[in-house]
Design an enzyme around this catalytic site. Structure first.
Site, PDB file in Angstrom:
ATOM      1  N   HIS A 102       0.794  -1.241   0.000  1.00 16.46           N
ATOM      2  CA  HIS A 102       0.000   0.000   0.000  1.00 16.46           C
ATOM      3  C   HIS A 102       0.826   1.291   0.000  1.00 16.46           C
ATOM      4  O   HIS A 102       0.547   2.215   0.769  1.00 16.46           O
ATOM      5  CB  HIS A 102      -0.949  -0.001   1.188  1.00 16.46           C
ATOM      6  N   HIS A 104      -9.373   2.519   0.382  1.00 13.71           N
ATOM      7  CA  HIS A 104      -9.398   1.440   1.371  1.00 13.71           C
ATOM      8  C   HIS A 104     -10.520   1.655   2.394  1.00 13.71           C
ATOM      9  O   HIS A 104     -10.296   1.554   3.605  1.00 13.71           O
ATOM     10  CB  HIS A 104      -8.030   1.347   2.048  1.00 13.71           C
ATOM     11  N   GLU A 109     -11.723  -3.302  -2.453  1.00 16.97           N
ATOM     12  CA  GLU A 109     -10.715  -2.398  -3.012  1.00 16.97           C
ATOM     13  C   GLU A 109     -10.535  -2.716  -4.495  1.00 16.97           C
ATOM     14  O   GLU A 109      -9.926  -3.734  -4.831  1.00 16.97           O
ATOM     15  CB  GLU A 109      -9.386  -2.591  -2.278  1.00 16.97           C
TER      16      GLU A 109
HETATM   17  C1  GLA Z   1      -5.364  -4.862   2.347  1.00 15.24           C
HETATM   18  C2  GLA Z   1      -4.559  -6.097   2.347  1.00 15.24           C
HETATM   19  C3  GLA Z   1      -4.682  -6.775   3.671  1.00 15.24           C
HETATM   20  C4  GLA Z   1      -4.301  -5.835   4.788  1.00 15.24           C
HETATM   21  C5  GLA Z   1      -5.123  -4.576   4.706  1.00 15.24           C
HETATM   22  C6  GLA Z   1      -4.689  -3.562   5.715  1.00 15.24           C
HETATM   23  O1  GLA Z   1      -6.688  -5.108   2.245  1.00 15.24           O
HETATM   24  O2  GLA Z   1      -4.897  -6.970   1.317  1.00 15.24           O
HETATM   25  O3  GLA Z   1      -3.872  -7.904   3.701  1.00 15.24           O
HETATM   26  O4  GLA Z   1      -2.946  -5.517   4.686  1.00 15.24           O
HETATM   27  O5  GLA Z   1      -5.015  -4.027   3.442  1.00 15.24           O
HETATM   28  O6  GLA Z   1      -4.667  -4.057   7.004  1.00 15.24           O
END
Ligand code: GLA
Length: 338
Positions: free
Chosen positions: A101, A172, A303
Site C-alpha cells: 500500500h 481502502h 478495493e
Molecule cells: C489490504 C490487504 C490486507 C491488509 C489490509 C490492511 O486489504 O490486502 O492484507 O494488509 O489491506 O490491514
C-alpha cells in the site's frame, strides 16, 4: 445538492457533500480519506457505514489505512522491488519482505489539497516528488469524490508523471452495512468473478490463477461472508479470512460486486473500470477504538485495483504509467435499501 466546508484549512480540512435524499459524504484532506458515509437504513434511520473516528484527528494515529486513498501502488509488491526500463527500484519493506500500500508513508499519510467542485464534489490533489518511497517520476494525483442524487459515492482518480513509472490506486474504505461494526459475517456478498490470483504464504501473487466456481472463494451466487470463511484451506488459513484479489467479469454496466445486510436493509453496489477487486474481511482488525470498536472481521473492504504485484509478473496486465500519459480510473459505491 450542496458542498460545505466543515473545516477549510490544514491537514484535517473536512468537507461534506449532501444530496437531495439527505445522504451525506464527508471527506478529509489527510490521506484523502472518507470520514463518514451517512445513509438511511430500512427504518429511515441514518447510519454511518464506514469505520473511522469521531473526528478526523483520529486518522493521524495508528490505523490500518482506514478509508484512505492508497498509492502509488495498492496491494503488495513482492520482495519490495521492481524493474522498469531495465532499472531496478527498491522499495521499503513494510509487510514482511514485501511492500504494501505505497510503502513506509504512502498516500494515506499525505496531506492532500482539498477543494470543492461545483455543488456535488470535492477534489483532492497530491504532488509526489520523484523518488518518493523509491518510485520514479514526479507524480501529480487528483482524486475527486462526488455524491449523486442516486446515492452513489463516486471516486475518480487521475495521475500524470514526468517519467515512466508505475501507478495503481484504490480507496481502502472499511464498510459495515449495519453501521454497528459488530460483524460482517452476516453480510451477503456477490462478486462477478470466476477466478482469484493465487497467492503464496506472504499473500503475493506470481501469475497463477485459482478457478473458484463452487469453492469457498466463490461469490458468483450471493452468499453470506460467514458461510465458508472457516473452510480449512491454504489461502483462507494464511489470510485468516478473505483477503483475495478477484479478477472481475466486468461489463461496465452491472455492478462487479454487491454487499447486503438484512439487518439494516442497506445494499451497496460497486461499479468500476478496474480489472480486479480485493475482498478483505478485516482479518487484521483487533479491537481498535474509534467511532466504534473494530474487532476481527467487523468490517469489509472492496478495493478495486490493478493486478497486485503486476510490476513483477509480466503475464499480468501492466500497471506502468508512461511519461506524460494520463492514469484514469473510476469506482463508485451505490447505496440502496431493500
Ligand atoms: C489490504 C490487504 C490486507 C491488509 C489490509 C490492511 O486489504 O490486502 O492484507 O494488509 O489491506 O490491514
Amino acid at each position: 445538492m450542496s458542498v460545505k466546508a466543515i473545516n477549510e484549512t490544514g491537514k484535517l480540512a473536512l468537507y461534506e457533500i449532501e444530496n437531495k435524499a439527505g445522504m451525506r459524504l464527508q471527506v478529509t484532506a489527510y490521506g484523502a480519506r472518507i470520514h463518514k458515509i451517512l445513509t438511511k437504513d430500512k427504518n429511515g434511520n441514518t447510519i454511518d457505514v464506514v469505520a473511522g473516528f469521531e473526528t478526523p484527528e483520529g486518522f493521524l494515529g495508528d490505523n490500518p489505512y482506514f478509508n484512505a486513498v492508497i498509492g502509488r501502488v495498492a496491494n503488495r509488491i513482492g520482495n519490495a522491488e521492481f524493474t522498469l526500463n531495465g532499472k531496478k527500484y527498491t522499495l521499503f519493506k513494510n509487510d514482511g519482505n514485501n511492500s504494501l500500500h505505497g510503502g513506509k508513508e504512502g498516500f494515506d499519510r499525505k496531506i492532500w489539497q482539498a477543494e470543492p467542485m461545483g455543488d456535488d464534489a470535492v477534489k483532492m490533489t497530491y504532488f509526489s516528488p520523484d523518488g518518493e518511497e523509491g518510485y520514479p517520476g514526479n507524480l501529480t494525483t487528483t482524486v475527486t469524490y462526488k455524491l449523486t442524487d442516486e446515492n452513489e459515492v463516486s471516486i475518480a482518480y487521475e495521475a500524470i508523471s514526468d517519467q515512466d513509472t508505475i501507478c495503481s490506486l484504490t480507496n481502502h474504505a472499511y464498510f459495515n452495512l449495519n453501521g454497528d461494526f459488530s460483524t460482517v459475517l452476516d453480510h451477503e456478498v456477490f462478486i462477478d468473478s470466476d477466478k482469484i490470483t493465487t497467492i503464496d504464504g506472504s499473500l503475493i501473487p506470481h501469475g497463477d490463477f485459482t478457478p473458484i466456481k463452487g469453492t469457498a472463494y466463490d461469490f458468483s451466487v450471493p452468499k453470506k461472508i460467514g458461510k465458508d470463511i472457516k473452510t480449512n484451506d491454504f489461502m483462507l488459513n494464511i489470510a485468516r479470512g478473505y483477503d483475495f484479489n478477484y479478477v472481475l467479469n466486468n461489463d461496465f454496466i452491472h455492478p462487479v460486486a454487491t454487499a447486503y445486510s438484512s439487518g439494516s436493509g442497506v445494499k451497496m453496489s460497486v461499479f468500476t473500470d478496474r480489472p480486479c477487486m480485493q475482498l478483505y474481511t478485516g482479518n487484521f482488525l483487533d479491537g481498535l477504538k474509534g467511532k466504534k470498536t473494530y474487532g476481527y472481521q467487523s468490517a469489509f473492504c472492496m478495493e478495486t485495483q490493478g493486478y497486485p504485484n503486476a510490476c513483477n509478473v509480466p503475464s499480468f496486465p501492466s500497471i506502468e504509467l508512461k511519461k506524460g500519459e494520463r492514469y484514469s480510473a473510476r469506482t463508485s459505491y451505490k447505496f440502496t435499501v431493500e
